[in-house]
Design a protein around this motif. Sequence first.
Motif, PDB file in Angstrom:
ATOM      1  N   TYR A  31      13.568  46.094  11.255  1.00 15.28           N
ATOM      2  CA  TYR A  31      14.692  46.649  12.009  1.00 15.28           C
ATOM      3  C   TYR A  31      15.818  46.938  11.020  1.00 15.28           C
ATOM      4  O   TYR A  31      16.349  46.028  10.381  1.00 15.28           O
ATOM      5  CB  TYR A  31      15.148  45.636  13.062  1.00 15.28           C
ATOM      6  CG  TYR A  31      16.314  46.097  13.900  1.00 15.28           C
ATOM      7  CD1 TYR A  31      16.177  47.120  14.815  1.00 15.28           C
ATOM      8  CD2 TYR A  31      17.559  45.491  13.761  1.00 15.28           C
ATOM      9  CE1 TYR A  31      17.239  47.539  15.585  1.00 15.28           C
ATOM     10  CE2 TYR A  31      18.636  45.905  14.531  1.00 15.28           C
ATOM     11  CZ  TYR A  31      18.464  46.935  15.444  1.00 15.28           C
ATOM     12  OH  TYR A  31      19.520  47.343  16.205  1.00 15.28           O
ATOM     13  N   LEU A  69      20.856  47.326  11.659  1.00 17.97           N
ATOM     14  CA  LEU A  69      21.876  46.376  11.189  1.00 17.97           C
ATOM     15  C   LEU A  69      21.433  45.825   9.844  1.00 17.97           C
ATOM     16  O   LEU A  69      20.245  45.556   9.632  1.00 17.97           O
ATOM     17  CB  LEU A  69      22.054  45.237  12.204  1.00 17.97           C
ATOM     18  CG  LEU A  69      22.601  45.678  13.566  1.00 17.97           C
ATOM     19  CD1 LEU A  69      22.435  44.570  14.598  1.00 17.97           C
ATOM     20  CD2 LEU A  69      24.074  46.061  13.437  1.00 17.97           C
ATOM     21  N   TYR A  95      22.179  42.945   8.375  1.00 15.97           N
ATOM     22  CA  TYR A  95      22.303  41.497   8.179  1.00 15.97           C
ATOM     23  C   TYR A  95      21.154  40.917   7.336  1.00 15.97           C
ATOM     24  O   TYR A  95      21.373  40.121   6.423  1.00 15.97           O
ATOM     25  CB  TYR A  95      22.335  40.772   9.523  1.00 15.97           C
ATOM     26  CG  TYR A  95      23.325  41.318  10.537  1.00 15.97           C
ATOM     27  CD1 TYR A  95      24.519  41.914  10.135  1.00 15.97           C
ATOM     28  CD2 TYR A  95      23.070  41.225  11.899  1.00 15.97           C
ATOM     29  CE1 TYR A  95      25.420  42.402  11.065  1.00 15.97           C
ATOM     30  CE2 TYR A  95      23.969  41.714  12.843  1.00 15.97           C
ATOM     31  CZ  TYR A  95      25.139  42.307  12.420  1.00 15.97           C
ATOM     32  OH  TYR A  95      26.021  42.791  13.342  1.00 15.97           O
ATOM     33  N   ASN A  96      19.918  41.291   7.674  1.00 20.43           N
ATOM     34  CA  ASN A  96      18.762  40.729   6.956  1.00 20.43           C
ATOM     35  C   ASN A  96      18.730  41.169   5.497  1.00 20.43           C
ATOM     36  O   ASN A  96      18.360  40.392   4.619  1.00 20.43           O
ATOM     37  CB  ASN A  96      17.471  41.160   7.651  1.00 20.43           C
ATOM     38  CG  ASN A  96      17.307  40.479   8.990  1.00 20.43           C
ATOM     39  OD1 ASN A  96      17.029  39.287   9.050  1.00 20.43           O
ATOM     40  ND2 ASN A  96      17.506  41.223  10.062  1.00 20.43           N
ATOM     41  N   ASP A 148       8.981  38.542  14.069  1.00 18.66           N
ATOM     42  CA  ASP A 148       9.238  39.484  15.161  1.00 18.66           C
ATOM     43  C   ASP A 148      10.239  38.784  16.064  1.00 18.66           C
ATOM     44  O   ASP A 148       9.900  37.837  16.743  1.00 18.66           O
ATOM     45  CB  ASP A 148       7.963  39.746  15.968  1.00 18.66           C
ATOM     46  CG  ASP A 148       6.989  40.605  15.195  1.00 18.66           C
ATOM     47  OD1 ASP A 148       7.413  41.243  14.228  1.00 18.66           O
ATOM     48  OD2 ASP A 148       5.812  40.608  15.573  1.00 18.66           O
ATOM     49  N   ILE A 149      11.461  39.283  16.055  1.00 21.88           N
ATOM     50  CA  ILE A 149      12.492  38.507  16.742  1.00 21.88           C
ATOM     51  C   ILE A 149      12.473  38.728  18.248  1.00 21.88           C
ATOM     52  O   ILE A 149      12.856  37.893  19.016  1.00 21.88           O
ATOM     53  CB  ILE A 149      13.882  38.802  16.143  1.00 21.88           C
ATOM     54  CG1 ILE A 149      14.883  37.726  16.553  1.00 21.88           C
ATOM     55  CG2 ILE A 149      14.379  40.186  16.488  1.00 21.88           C
ATOM     56  CD1 ILE A 149      14.704  36.442  15.853  1.00 21.88           C
ATOM     57  N   TYR A 173      11.343  45.704  16.436  1.00 19.34           N
ATOM     58  CA  TYR A 173      11.492  44.504  15.611  1.00 19.34           C
ATOM     59  C   TYR A 173      10.151  44.002  15.071  1.00 19.34           C
ATOM     60  O   TYR A 173      10.053  42.892  14.617  1.00 19.34           O
ATOM     61  CB  TYR A 173      12.148  43.386  16.428  1.00 19.34           C
ATOM     62  CG  TYR A 173      13.540  43.728  16.891  1.00 19.34           C
ATOM     63  CD1 TYR A 173      14.643  43.431  16.092  1.00 19.34           C
ATOM     64  CD2 TYR A 173      13.767  44.343  18.114  1.00 19.34           C
ATOM     65  CE1 TYR A 173      15.920  43.749  16.504  1.00 19.34           C
ATOM     66  CE2 TYR A 173      15.042  44.671  18.529  1.00 19.34           C
ATOM     67  CZ  TYR A 173      16.117  44.373  17.731  1.00 19.34           C
ATOM     68  OH  TYR A 173      17.370  44.691  18.127  1.00 19.34           O
TER      69      TYR A 173
END
Lengths: 224, 263
Positions: B50, B53, B55-56, B82-83, B90
Motif C-alpha cells: 500500500y 501513505l 508511513y511504512n 496484510d493489514i 493491502y
Amino acid sequence: MIWALVACEGVEELINANRPPELDDQGIIVSADRVAPFDTVTASISATNPVEGPLFYEWSAAGGSTGGRFIQPADSSLVRWIAPLLGGSYRMTVKVSNNRRSVEASKAIEVVSSAKPLVDIREPANDAYFVVNQQIPVEATAQHENGISWVRLLVSKDGRDSLIQQLDGNAAGVYRFDGLRAYRALVGKAILLVEAQAANPMQTKGNDSVIINIEGIIEGKNEP
Amino acid sequence: MFKSLFKYVLIAALLGGCDDLPRDNLLDPRNESSYGSSAILLEAFVNTYYTELEYNFWTLQALRQVESFYGQRVIIAEYHRDIKVGDSTYHDPYSYATYDNRHKMYADADGTFDRAIPDIFINGDQGRVLGASSVASVHDRLQQTINRLLDEKSYYALEADLTKSNNTLTIDYRVARLGNTAAGELRLNVIFVKDYGSDYSRRVVTRSNYPFPNEIPGIKAGEIFKGQVVESLSVTDKPDAVILSLTEKNSISVLKSIEKVIP
C-alpha cells in the motif's frame, strides 16, 4: 422616693456606660471597591458614641501577602489605603472603640491585577509521541489573583489554530481536557496550546504550549 | 645440567601458576561475575504494498539508517503483513498469517494500542515504536531505546553452527548461563530472513518457528546447554540468514539474539 430616683439615674448611667459605639448603617464608605494595584482608596466610617468620652479607630486590611498599606496617621474616621501590587480580594476592617466596648465593620475591595494568568501544561510532556486515533489527555493548571473565567485547549498545525475544548474556571485551578483525539491531518509535529482568561475587567490572557508528535498508522488486523 | 634443572623449575612454576589462575574472564561462564552484551532485536511489522501513505516506507528507511549506524549491534526482522482482510489494496506478497498472530502477541503484551502498522518491537516487549511521521521520528525513537538497551548486561551466551546439506539446515546451538544464578526454562525462536534486493525488502522474514519455539530446560549458573534444530529449506524460501533469539519460557522479553548467515 428621692432615693429611688437617684438610684434609677445611677442604673441608667451604668447601662449607658456599657454601650458600644454606634456605626452608620452604610458602614465603611470607600472611594472605589475595585481598583488597580497602587491605587489610593479613601475609606471613612461614621460612628457616634452613646456615652461620654472619645472614640478610637483602628484600621486593618487582610488579603494577599501584605494586605496593603495605610497612609499614616490611620487612627481617625477617615483613612487612605494604598492597594498592593498583588491583585485579588482584600478586606478592609475598622474597629471603633469607646472606653468600654468596641464594634467592627468591614468592606471588600477587589484589586484588579493586570498580570497574565499563569498557565502550566502538566500533561503531555513536551515532545511526547502519539499515534492517529489515540486519545491525547491534556492536564493544565491556570491561576490568577482574580480567578479564571475560562480555559481553552487549542491545537495548532501549520500556523492554523483549532479550538478543541473550553472549560469554565474553577477554584482548584486544575483543568483536564479529554476532547482531543489525534487525527490524520495532524501527522507530524503539532502544538498544543492552553489559554486562560483572568476573571476581571481587564480579561488578560495567559498561555502555555507544548510540541507533540503525531505518528501515522494504518489500523487493521487479519485475525480478531 | 643447569639447563635441565632450570627447565624443571620453570615447568613447576608454570604449573603452580596455573592452579592460581583467577577465573576473571567476564565471558567465562565459570566466572561468577561473568556477563556479556547482546545485539538488540528489532522486529518490524510493515506493509509495502500500500503506497498511498508513506508511513511504512519512512519506517523502513529509518531501519536502514539504524542498521548502518549500529552494524552488528542490532538485528532486524521485517514481517510484512496484510493489514486489512479482504482488501487487495493491502495485500503484501511477503505476508503470512502467523505474522498477524505474532503481532497480536506483542501488541497485547504492550497494552497501549492494538495492532497497526508500521510497528516495531524492540527486544520483544522492551520497547515499541508505533507509527511514523518522518524517517527522523522513527529513527530518534529507535535510537533512544537501543542506546538504553545496549547498556544493559546479558547473562546468557548464545552460539550456533550451521550445516547445510541439500535442502536441510542443521543448527547446532549452545546456550551458556553467565553470572551466579540459575536460569529457568527458556525458548529459542528461529527466524529466517531474506534480502529481496530493495531498501524496502532488505530483511524480510520468510518464516519462523513461531508459535512452536524450541524448548530449553533450566540451566545452572556457569553451565552450557547444547541443542539442535533441523529445518528444511524449500526452494522457494531460500533464506539468507537465520536469527536465533532467546526468551524465558513464559515471557516475550528477548534475552539474547544472534544472527548467522546460511552457508
